[in-house]
Design a protein around this motif. Structure first.
Motif, short mmCIF file in Angstrom:
data_model
loop_
_atom_site.label_atom_id
_atom_site.label_comp_id
_atom_site.label_asym_id
_atom_site.label_seq_id
_atom_site.Cartn_x
_atom_site.Cartn_y
_atom_site.Cartn_z
N TRP A 219 7.62 59.29 -10.02
CA TRP A 219 7.71 58.97 -8.59
C TRP A 219 8.61 59.98 -7.89
CZ3 TRP A 219 7.49 55.42 -12.47
CH2 TRP A 219 6.53 54.40 -12.36
N ILE A 220 8.13 60.55 -6.77
CA ILE A 220 8.84 61.58 -6.03
C ILE A 220 8.91 61.19 -4.56
CG2 ILE A 220 8.73 64.01 -5.30
CD1 ILE A 220 7.02 64.22 -8.04
N THR A 221 10.07 61.36 -3.93
CA THR A 221 10.24 60.92 -2.55
C THR A 221 9.21 61.58 -1.64
OG1 THR A 221 11.88 62.66 -2.09
CG2 THR A 221 12.71 60.52 -2.82
N ASP A 222 8.59 60.77 -0.79
CA ASP A 222 7.59 61.26 0.16
C ASP A 222 8.30 61.68 1.44
OD1 ASP A 222 5.24 61.88 1.44
OD2 ASP A 222 4.66 59.79 1.83
N ASP A 223 9.13 62.71 1.33
CA ASP A 223 9.87 63.23 2.48
C ASP A 223 10.08 64.73 2.29
OD1 ASP A 223 11.85 63.47 0.56
OD2 ASP A 223 13.08 61.83 1.31
N GLY A 224 10.93 65.33 3.12
CA GLY A 224 11.14 66.76 3.02
C GLY A 224 11.85 67.21 1.76
N ASN A 225 12.55 66.31 1.07
CA ASN A 225 13.32 66.67 -0.13
C ASN A 225 12.47 66.72 -1.39
OD1 ASN A 225 16.04 66.61 1.16
ND2 ASN A 225 15.51 64.46 1.46
N ARG A 226 11.48 65.84 -1.48
CA ARG A 226 10.63 65.72 -2.67
C ARG A 226 11.46 65.59 -3.94
NH1 ARG A 226 5.94 68.09 -0.63
NH2 ARG A 226 5.40 66.70 1.07
N VAL A 227 12.39 64.65 -3.92
CA VAL A 227 13.26 64.45 -5.08
C VAL A 227 12.64 63.46 -6.06
CG1 VAL A 227 15.49 63.55 -5.83
CG2 VAL A 227 15.36 64.95 -3.77
N PRO A 228 12.49 63.81 -7.33
CA PRO A 228 12.05 62.83 -8.33
C PRO A 228 13.09 61.72 -8.47
CG PRO A 228 11.76 65.06 -9.14
CD PRO A 228 12.59 65.16 -7.90
N VAL A 229 12.66 60.47 -8.32
CA VAL A 229 13.61 59.36 -8.42
C VAL A 229 13.39 58.52 -9.67
CG1 VAL A 229 13.99 59.20 -5.94
CG2 VAL A 229 12.15 57.88 -6.95
N LYS A 230 12.20 58.64 -10.30
CA LYS A 230 11.94 57.81 -11.47
C LYS A 230 10.78 58.38 -12.29
CE LYS A 230 10.81 53.00 -12.72
NZ LYS A 230 10.47 51.65 -12.18
N ALA A 231 10.89 58.26 -13.62
CA ALA A 231 9.80 58.56 -14.53
C ALA A 231 9.81 57.51 -15.62
CB ALA A 231 9.95 59.95 -15.13
N GLN A 232 8.63 57.12 -16.10
CA GLN A 232 8.57 56.03 -17.09
C GLN A 232 7.39 56.24 -18.03
OE1 GLN A 232 7.85 51.95 -15.60
NE2 GLN A 232 9.62 51.36 -16.82
N VAL A 233 7.62 55.95 -19.33
CA VAL A 233 6.56 56.07 -20.32
C VAL A 233 6.75 55.01 -21.41
CG1 VAL A 233 7.80 57.78 -21.69
CG2 VAL A 233 5.31 57.65 -21.85
N GLU A 234 5.65 54.45 -21.89
CA GLU A 234 5.71 53.53 -23.03
C GLU A 234 5.60 54.34 -24.31
OE1 GLU A 234 2.60 50.68 -22.69
OE2 GLU A 234 3.70 49.42 -21.28
N ILE A 235 6.38 53.93 -25.32
CA ILE A 235 6.31 54.57 -26.63
C ILE A 235 5.92 53.52 -27.66
CG2 ILE A 235 7.94 56.38 -26.04
CD1 ILE A 235 10.14 54.77 -27.39
N LEU A 236 5.85 53.93 -28.92
CA LEU A 236 5.41 53.00 -29.96
C LEU A 236 6.30 51.77 -30.04
CD1 LEU A 236 4.45 55.50 -32.80
CD2 LEU A 236 2.91 54.16 -31.35
#
Length: 257
Positions: A219-236
């Motif tokens: 997820w990346i901010t929908d603004d002029g900064n475009r800062v990633p605020v979160k990433a998520q993944v499931e593992i085993l």
């Protein structure tokens, strides 16, 4: 944990490919003095932390001014006792094109240590590293750090749901590409507040870490900064999440620009 952290940090470098060269906005999405901090969580436990900075520098390549990008990543808590990580990365990029000239990394992970350097010659389509000389497919090839900052300034105004993306990057001893799918827009709760974001899903391969149907989201901010605020993944076993802790020196107020 080492591979999971690396893959999630890689997804910060999302990209798009409508043509040979990737289109950027007229205005760069960041400025000198920006400092972003993240934490990597395994379930509810904070396993690692990272700080990403844009630093001033007088260093020039081919007579052109640069931004110095710096990343420090380290394990924390119990993970720091059993598998200590102290990784440092530097990248010098062109202030206009945002493509890299020089990249270096100092890796210290438990008893393993490595120092790598790479010089990028975009016009000549090659990378000269301590591991060899590599031909690149376009005049836009990146290291892990520069890819993240370049991607933030991409022009995403023509994005449509399910569009796919590519970006060429040099890592270790090869040139590769990263493919990502645009999912849409979504509001995310974070340390910076509730923020409207652009959502992406990079493709991943199942194996020792990931399930057959695992999905990685960013997820990346929908603004002029475009800062990633979160990433998520499931593992085993369980899930891994990257969350923003703080953001200082942003070019625009969050949600604007």
């Amino acid at each position: 944990m080492k591979r999971i952290a690396w893959i999630i940090l890689m997804t910060l470098s999302y990209s798009m490919s409508w043509s040979q060269e990737l289109p950027t906005k007229k205005d760069v999405a960041f400025k000198e003095g920006e400092v972003l901090s993240y934490k990597l969580k395994y379930g509810f436990i904070t396993a690692a932390e990272a700080t990403i900075k844009v630093l001033p520098t007088d260093l020039k390549f081919d007579g052109k001014p640069t931004f110095r990008l710096e990343v420090d990543a380290r394990t924390s808590g119990t993970f720091d006792i059993f598998y200590k990580i102290r990784d440092h990365y530097d990248s010098y990029i062109d202030k206009t094109e945002l493509t890299p000239y020089f990249y270096q990394e100092n890796i210290r992970e438990a008893s393993y240590k490595r120092q790598d350097k790479a010089r990028f010659y975009q016009d000549s389509k090659k990378v000269v590293a301590n591991t060899g000389t590599f031909a690149t497919p376009t005049t836009q090839t990146f290291d892990l750090v520069s890819a993240y900052y370049f991607a933030r300034s991409l022009d995403v105004s023509k994005l449509k749901i399910n569009d796919t993306f590519k970006l060429n990057y040099f890592l270790g001893d090869e040139i590769s590409s990263l493919e990502i799918q645009y999912i849409g827009k979504e509001t995310v709760k974070s340390k910076l507040g509730e923020i409207r974001c652009l959502k992406f899903s990079p493709s991943i391969k199942p194996g020792r870490i990931f399930k057959k149907d695992s999905k990685l989201y960013l997820w990346i901010t929908d603004d002029g900064n475009r800062v990633p605020v979160k990433a998520q993944v499931e593992i085993l076993v369980g899930s891994v999440t990257l969350e923003i802790k703080s953001a200082e020196g942003l070019k625009y107020p969050i949600g604007k620009g």
